[in-house]
Write an enzyme that holds these catalytic residues in place. Structure first.
Site, PDB file in Angstrom:
ATOM      1  N   GLU A 169      46.965  28.027  41.837  1.00 60.39           N
ATOM      2  CA  GLU A 169      48.224  27.888  40.930  1.00 60.39           C
ATOM      3  C   GLU A 169      49.408  27.106  41.856  1.00 60.39           C
ATOM      4  OE1 GLU A 169      47.425  31.544  38.031  1.00 60.39           O
ATOM      5  OE2 GLU A 169      48.967  31.633  39.611  1.00 60.39           O
ATOM      6  N   CYS A 212      52.731  41.894  34.792  1.00 59.51           N
ATOM      7  CA  CYS A 212      53.965  41.322  34.799  1.00 59.51           C
ATOM      8  C   CYS A 212      54.715  40.968  33.603  1.00 59.51           C
ATOM      9  CB  CYS A 212      54.205  40.065  35.851  1.00 59.51           C
ATOM     10  SG  CYS A 212      53.926  40.445  37.451  1.00 59.51           S
ATOM     11  N   SER A 240      50.640  28.797  37.280  1.00 63.09           N
ATOM     12  CA  SER A 240      50.870  30.225  36.991  1.00 63.09           C
ATOM     13  C   SER A 240      51.269  30.527  35.402  1.00 63.09           C
ATOM     14  CB  SER A 240      51.787  30.992  37.873  1.00 63.09           C
ATOM     15  OG  SER A 240      52.374  32.092  37.560  1.00 63.09           O
ATOM     16  N   CYS A 298      45.029  42.386  34.838  1.00 61.52           N
ATOM     17  CA  CYS A 298      45.479  41.057  35.219  1.00 61.52           C
ATOM     18  C   CYS A 298      44.695  39.677  35.341  1.00 61.52           C
ATOM     19  CB  CYS A 298      46.103  41.507  36.634  1.00 61.52           C
ATOM     20  SG  CYS A 298      47.569  42.494  36.839  1.00 61.52           S
ATOM     21  N   ASP A 299      45.446  38.692  35.790  1.00 60.91           N
ATOM     22  CA  ASP A 299      44.952  37.221  35.491  1.00 60.91           C
ATOM     23  C   ASP A 299      43.553  37.032  35.333  1.00 60.91           C
ATOM     24  OD1 ASP A 299      47.824  37.343  36.331  1.00 60.91           O
ATOM     25  OD2 ASP A 299      47.652  35.427  36.931  1.00 60.91           O
ATOM     26  N   LYS A 300      42.828  37.226  36.493  1.00 64.09           N
ATOM     27  CA  LYS A 300      41.273  36.947  36.523  1.00 64.09           C
ATOM     28  C   LYS A 300      40.279  37.928  36.005  1.00 64.09           C
ATOM     29  CE  LYS A 300      42.839  33.135  37.870  1.00 64.09           C
ATOM     30  NZ  LYS A 300      44.519  33.589  37.754  1.00 64.09           N
ATOM     31  N   ASP A 321      47.593  37.395  41.709  1.00 61.47           N
ATOM     32  CA  ASP A 321      47.840  36.165  41.989  1.00 61.47           C
ATOM     33  C   ASP A 321      49.272  35.846  42.268  1.00 61.47           C
ATOM     34  OD1 ASP A 321      45.521  35.725  40.804  1.00 61.47           O
ATOM     35  OD2 ASP A 321      46.042  34.056  39.471  1.00 61.47           O
TER      36      ASP A 321
END
Length: 614
Positions: free
Chosen positions: A491, A195, A517, A122-124, A81
């Site tokens: 985002e 992150c 985000s 990570c995110d998704k 992202d």
């Protein structure tokens, strides 16, 4: 007694062809009849959170084989992202969640796998795999790649901690020199891993612990630390044990839908509120709950947000603490333990360890268990060496952080705030709700009234902020960026970061039907539902309209008579085919994104597919 799913393709004379193909993958005669376990990896060199996962699948696979299973690895896609941020690539981020869920379902059902170990980060990727696990409802364990170490550097002779968000904010601040921006850029992301703050990736990995689907330490143990290897090995051993319990002992309690009950979703959301996690987790938990057949809704999140305090403030909500500090303070079991002592956790839900949450806390909460082995586990810390290798260091803190009055994790009596870290706001501009991460909002602006300045896209909003159109007291409205209107629900990290760069971080608010985000902080309100493209009132806002935001009372309203809103709605509907569409927005939208937008529901439903359209 459930039969191995894989028997469909491994047993019987008529499956000779399938067995011949299985043999060509390396299976031996004595492998037929063993559980075939899918190792669902997400290695890619595009994403720092996944760059070190190349060998993790085979590490797990070998352990599965030692324990008596057959392991078969495949890979999913993974979008970064941060790299996709601020341009058309961000349109693809949320849709990739559903694509990942579909791809896992396709592979596992096509090959009749009996169980899964999901290697996400990570995110998704984590929510996509969670959605697939709920659909398939076969034995599943999650093990993530782990958090990145926090960046550290000296500026003006002062040692500071850094992360990705610092690089974004400082690069847009004209008062920061090119030399300092260069130092920040090169220091912000020092290692592999997700992150380093409580952004979306780490938030979701933490929530898998609270849901009961991953091992303790999964959300907080650094990607670089040697101790993380044991989580992967234990996942390989444990999945074979769970397979035997289900397929040989007729035990359905080990299945994802049996573990991720309504009470487990409440535990996960309570954790999220207590740790001030990413607002994206709301979107994803709602989506996962739908796949699990659990009636978990925005109203439940609103109810929990009114009683659960914020017990930990972590980057991006502060620069003082990052995930490495959360781990030192006892990790996610440390936060859940404090929620338990406050009477805010369902203690009898089961976890993947075969324990109740109460039993698991007795073993893994550093406040109630002073075992030296556990103490050593949570003293695993950063090395401060740039690397993309997993398990590359074994540094330890001298002590754990068990200071619940002033440390990274607080007890109820010393809560960061009595209000939780996330809140749901309702009002005439968001009748089905919207989300604000209160942990990232200065309490001086929990009540805010301002004039709307309206943008029909993120790109126009960025130009308006950097171009000086946005002034103190404005409520920046960015609409037609929802799941359907984007399409893809971008985002808004750059608009929020640039507001800070322009000195407006505590002087403006931002409202959008898009999302934020996990790195966002400030008075940033997202997920406005219904979205503009679905006829939401956010599509009726005009420049200079007054918007009132009242976080303590969970309210957000456009200060207009109902009659005026009705007139505006009628005028919009009169546009016919052009109604509820952005004006003068030029955006290339691919067929793949159009398909996503066509089926997408608003954020209050998790932006999942509208099954009534199938």
């Amino acid at each position: 007694m459930p039969v191995l799913r894989s028997a469909t393709s491994t047993q019987g004379r008529n499956m000779a062809g399938a067995r011949a193909l299985w043999r060509a993958t390396g299976m031996k005669e004595n492998d037929f009849g063993k559980p075939i376990i899918a190792v669902v990896n997400s290695f890619t060199q595009f994403v720092p959170g996944h760059v070190h996962l190349k060998d993790m699948g085979q590490l797990v696979a070998r352990e599965i084989e030692k324990a008596g299973g057959v392991a078969k690895e495949f890979n999913t896609i993974a979008v970064d992202d941060g790299i996709a941020m601020g341009h058309g690539g961000m349109l693809y981020s949320l849709p990739s969640r559903d694509l990942i869920a579909d791809s896992v379902e396709y592979m596992v059902n096509a090959h009749c796998a009996d169980a899964m170990v999901c290697i996400s980060n990570c995110d998704k990727i984590t929510p996509g795999m969670l959605m697939a696990a709920m659909r398939l409802n076969i034995p599943t364990i999650f093990v993530s790649g782990g958090p990145m170490e926090a960046g550290k550097t000296k500026l003006s002779d002062k040692l500071i901690k850094l992360d990705l968000i610092d690089a974004m904010i400082q690069s847009a601040d004209a008062n920061v020199s090119d030399a300092d921006v260069d130092v920040i850029e090169k220091s912000a992301c020092p290692t592999c891993g997700a992150c380093s703050g409580m952004f979306t990736a780490n938030s979701m990995n933490c929530l898998t612990e609270a849901l009961g689907l991953s091992l303790p330490g999964n959300g907080s143990m650094l990607a670089t630390h040697a101790d993380r290897k044991e989580l992967f090995l234990e996942a390989g051993r444990k999945i074979v044990e769970i397979c035997k319990r289900h397929y040989e002992q007729d035990d359905y309690s080990v299945l994802p839908r049996s573990i991720a009950t309504f009470e487990a979703f409440e535990n996960a959301m309570s954790l999220d509120i207590a740790m001030g996690g990413s607002s994206n987790t709301v979107l994803h938990l709602l989506a996962v709950a739908q796949e699990a057949g659990v009636d978990f809704k925005m109203a439940d999140i609103d109810r929990l947000s009114r009683v659960v305090p914020c017990l930990s403030k972590i980057a991006p909500n502060t620069n003082k603490y990052h995930m490495e500090d959360v781990h030192r303070a006892g990790g996610i079991m440390g936060i859940v333990g404090e929620l338990d002592r406050a009477g805010l956790i369902h203690r009898k839900v089961k976890t993947i360890l075969g324990l109740t949450m109460e039993e698991q806390l007795n073993q893994y909460d550093i406040i109630r268990n002073k075992d030296e082995k556990l103490n050593k586990f949570f003293r695993a810390g950063p090395a401060g060496i740039r690397t993309t290798e997993a398990f590359s260091q074994d540094c330890r803190w001298d002590t754990v952080d068990d200071d619940r009055a002033n440390g990274c994790i607080r007890d109820r009596a010393h809560a960061v705030t009595e209000e939780g870290g996330l809140a749901v706001l309702f009002g005439n501009i968001a009748e089905d709700g919207c989300i604000v991460k209160t942990a990232g909002v200065d309490e001086s602006i929990w009540k805010f009234t301002g004039k709307a300045i309206v943008f029909e896209s993120q790109e126009d909003a960025v130009a308006g902020i950097l171009g000086g159109k946005v002034k103190e007291g404005h409520v920046v409205v960015i609409r037609y960026e929802g799941p359907k209107g984007g399409p893809g629900m971008q985002e808004m990290l750059y608009p929020t970061s640039y507001l800070k760069s322009m000195g407006l971080g505590k002087k403006c608010a931002l409202l959008t039907d898009g999302r934020f985000s996990g790195g966002t902080s400030g008075l940033s309100i997202g997920h406005a539902s219904p979205e503009a493209a679905s006829g939401g009132a956010i599509g009726l806002v005009n420049n200079d309209d007054i918007i009132e935001i009242d976080i303590p009372n969970r309210a957000i309203n456009l200060v207009l008579p109902d009659e005026e809103l009705a007139v505006r709605r009628a005028a919009m509907e009169a546009k016919g085919a052009r109604a509820w569409q952005p004006e003068n927005r030029r955006r290339e939208v691919s067929t793949a994104l159009k398909i996503f937008g066509h089926f997408a529901t608003s954020a209050d439903k998790g932006a999942v597919r509208d099954k009534t359209k199938l």
